[in-house]
Design an enzyme around this catalytic site. Structure first.
Site, PDB file in Angstrom:
ATOM      1  N   ASP A  67      45.645   0.214 -53.216  1.00 13.08           N
ATOM      2  CA  ASP A  67      46.787   0.850 -52.553  1.00 13.08           C
ATOM      3  C   ASP A  67      46.911   0.439 -51.093  1.00 13.08           C
ATOM      4  O   ASP A  67      47.972   0.015 -50.636  1.00 13.08           O
ATOM      5  CB  ASP A  67      46.684   2.380 -52.656  1.00 13.08           C
ATOM      6  CG  ASP A  67      46.911   2.875 -54.069  1.00 13.08           C
ATOM      7  OD1 ASP A  67      47.311   2.057 -54.924  1.00 13.08           O
ATOM      8  OD2 ASP A  67      46.678   4.065 -54.323  1.00 13.08           O
ATOM      9  N   ARG A 123      39.543  14.856 -43.131  1.00 17.76           N
ATOM     10  CA  ARG A 123      40.828  14.278 -42.750  1.00 17.76           C
ATOM     11  C   ARG A 123      41.150  14.418 -41.260  1.00 17.76           C
ATOM     12  O   ARG A 123      41.612  13.460 -40.641  1.00 17.76           O
ATOM     13  CB  ARG A 123      41.955  14.861 -43.607  1.00 17.76           C
ATOM     14  CG  ARG A 123      41.836  14.528 -45.089  1.00 17.76           C
ATOM     15  CD  ARG A 123      41.717  13.021 -45.296  1.00 17.76           C
ATOM     16  NE  ARG A 123      41.620  12.662 -46.702  1.00 17.76           N
ATOM     17  CZ  ARG A 123      40.617  11.987 -47.231  1.00 17.76           C
ATOM     18  NH1 ARG A 123      39.599  11.616 -46.472  1.00 17.76           N
ATOM     19  NH2 ARG A 123      40.620  11.664 -48.510  1.00 17.76           N
ATOM     20  N   ASP A 134      46.346  15.863 -48.684  1.00 20.23           N
ATOM     21  CA  ASP A 134      45.897  15.009 -47.585  1.00 20.23           C
ATOM     22  C   ASP A 134      47.027  14.522 -46.693  1.00 20.23           C
ATOM     23  O   ASP A 134      46.835  14.323 -45.493  1.00 20.23           O
ATOM     24  CB  ASP A 134      45.113  13.817 -48.135  1.00 20.23           C
ATOM     25  CG  ASP A 134      43.699  14.192 -48.529  1.00 20.23           C
ATOM     26  OD1 ASP A 134      43.248  15.269 -48.119  1.00 20.23           O
ATOM     27  OD2 ASP A 134      43.042  13.422 -49.248  1.00 20.23           O
ATOM     28  N   SER A 156      39.739   9.934 -59.790  1.00 20.40           N
ATOM     29  CA  SER A 156      40.081   9.820 -58.376  1.00 20.40           C
ATOM     30  C   SER A 156      38.986  10.523 -57.597  1.00 20.40           C
ATOM     31  O   SER A 156      38.738  11.719 -57.794  1.00 20.40           O
ATOM     32  CB  SER A 156      41.433  10.495 -58.114  1.00 20.40           C
ATOM     33  OG  SER A 156      41.711  10.520 -56.731  1.00 20.40           O
TER      34      SER A 156
END
Length: 494
Positions: free
Chosen positions: A108, A189, A218, A270
């Site tokens: 990605d 994050r 996120d 994931s």
């Protein structure tokens, strides 16, 4: 319009002019329109109202620059648009100077690099934060980034900052989301996003970008941090803009733009890993009725395969913050890494939960947090000695809100910062040690001690004491129960 005629007199062309619309980064004087025009003669009638960039496609792509400065022709072919040519005058969606991209080196983010250059005509600085995801995740990143078209890769070791300034304050606050989740991804994050803002300032970037999808939490965590620390930065979220819908689309885009596709085996799950935890989502986990497969776990052994002999660990704590293990002082990240290894060996810290995402949907995730589970139990247990009843109740109620703010990405919100000041003050005396027994997936507290303990054996003992006179309890009970007695008397007509 002589230039147009010189290029082609094709019978059918597509006109796409990009201008201001909500949530875009385009020039304010551009016009939005998109439909087929029969000839370039019709285009000449439309072009007089254009004051920005016009892109015409029919095997030829042209950019009409402001103030009649000329036309830039960009030839397209089956191999994709020439990104380097597009970047000279801006991209398909607007113009940015330089973008800092949160970069992992996976498919990605590898595809995002040329997509940013093509669509925003910008240089791309890739940024990777080391928050304890493992050395394998960092191997060969610079070569991957530059092969994708990035002008540079910046890697920062954030492990100590992550543990000291994010994990330990949450631990001190007792923050836990929806009864189970110890906020592993939620805490990581903001430290990454903060570093991106710093890098953007250092390299002179005017935008930041991330690879978060439009369905997850996120994207909110990254962008609220950007807003809080530098509201002037533009934010680009490709997953909310592009036409790529899955892995195959991404691979095809990569091939067209000569981006080397990562050859690592694609996990069916994931995952997100850092020094605090490892999360698993997707595949069979999407059905909450399915039991996770044992080969999914990576940080912890199956509890039934853990050692048959328990292990005892002694955690030293100062003002609500862990500082030592078995009498040896460690730096924050080192302490956590050591406990991850110990806890994982005993199958500690596995959580399977269905949680409420910030965006409104429910999701099922499985988390491994071995060291964090040990530390959470230790700090909470020490508080049973050092905090009184009213303080614990208030602290626990605030911990729920604290966890909610962290989960929602509001780390730099004044409310969380104010609550953290309360947590720091209220745990000043939470100093001492806790001994725990680790055995086949369980954590049991076996001892706790503190110089600030509010526990008094001479008061709590069943033996007679001078401080507590048991006869005093009779009067206390009569007064404490007076409202109940009055109501009962009313009901009986007394």
């Amino acid at each position: 319009m002589a230039q147009f005629k010189a290029i082609s007199l094709s019978s059918s062309i597509n006109l796409a002019c990009y201008g201001p619309k909500r949530n875009t980064l385009l020039h304010s004087d551009n016009l939005i329109c998109s439909r087929k025009l029969s000839t370039f003669h019709e285009l000449s009638g439309k072009s007089s109202s254009l004051h920005g960039n016009a892109i015409v496609s029919n095997n030829v792509c042209m950019t009409l620059t402001p103030k009649n400065q000329g036309i830039q022709a960009v030839l397209s072919s089956n191999s994709g648009t020439d990104v380097s040519t597009v970047t000279k005058g801006g991209g398909l969606r607007g113009k940015l100077n330089k973008v800092v991209l949160a970069y992992s080196g996976g498919l990605d983010t590898s595809v995002i690099v040329p997509w940013l250059r093509e669509n925003y005509g910008c240089e791309v600085v890739c940024f990777t934060a080391d928050v304890g995801q493992g050395i394998k995740e960092l191997d060969g990143l610079e070569a991957k980034a530059k092969a994708s078209g990035a002008c540079q890769l910046v890697v920062k070791d954030l492990k100590e900052e992550f543990v000291k300034d994010y994990i330990f304050p949450c631990l001190r606050a007792g923050a836990i989301y929806e009864r189970k989740y110890l906020l592993g991804t939620s805490m990581a994050r903001p430290v990454i996003a903060k570093a991106m803002v710093d890098i953007a300032r250092e390299v002179g970037a005017d935008a930041v970008s991330h690879g978060c999808t439009g369905k997850g939490n996120d994207q909110v965590r990254f962008e609220l941090t950007f807003f809080a620390l530098n509201p002037e930065l533009n934010v680009v979220a490709p997953w909310r803009e592009w036409d790529i819908t899955g892995r195959e689309d991404a691979i095809e885009y990569a091939k067209k733009h000569n981006v080397p596709v990562p050859v690592t085996k694609k996990s069916i799950y994931s995952r997100d890993r850092n020094l605090w935890h490892l999360s698993h989502e997707g595949d069979i986990l999407e059905d909450p009725a399915n039991e996770p497969k044992e080969d999914m776990y990576m940080m912890s052994v199956d509890p039934k395969d853990a050692p048959d002999k328990p292990q005892y660990v002694k955690i030293g704590i100062e003002s609500g913050i862990p500082v030592s293990l078995d009498g040896k002082t460690y730096l924050p990240a080192e302490l956590l890494a050591t406990l991850n290894e110990i806890g994982g060996k005993h199958g500690i810290g596995r959580i399977d939960m269905v949680e409420n995402r910030l965006v409104g949907m429910k999701s099922r995730g499985v988390y491994e947090t071995p060291g964090g589970t040990i530390l959470f139990n230790a700090v909470r247990e020490l508080e049973s000695l050092t905090l009184d009843r009213e303080t614990i109740q208030v602290k626990d109620s605030l911990a729920l809100k604290y966890a909610e703010l962290v989960y929602a990405g509001r780390w730099f919100d004044p409310l969380r910062e104010s609550m953290d000041a309360f947590m720091e003050k209220i745990t000043e005396t939470t100093t001492g040690s806790v001994t725990l027994k680790l055995y086949k997936g369980s954590v049991s507290v076996t001892g706790r001690t503190s110089a600030y303990s509010l526990y008094r054996e001479d008061i709590s003992s069943f033996e007679s004491g001078d401080i507590y006179n048991q006869a005093d309890a009779a009067g206390f009970i009569r007064l404490y129960g007076l409202p109940m007695r009055v109501r009962a008397m009313l009901n009986k007509g007394i």
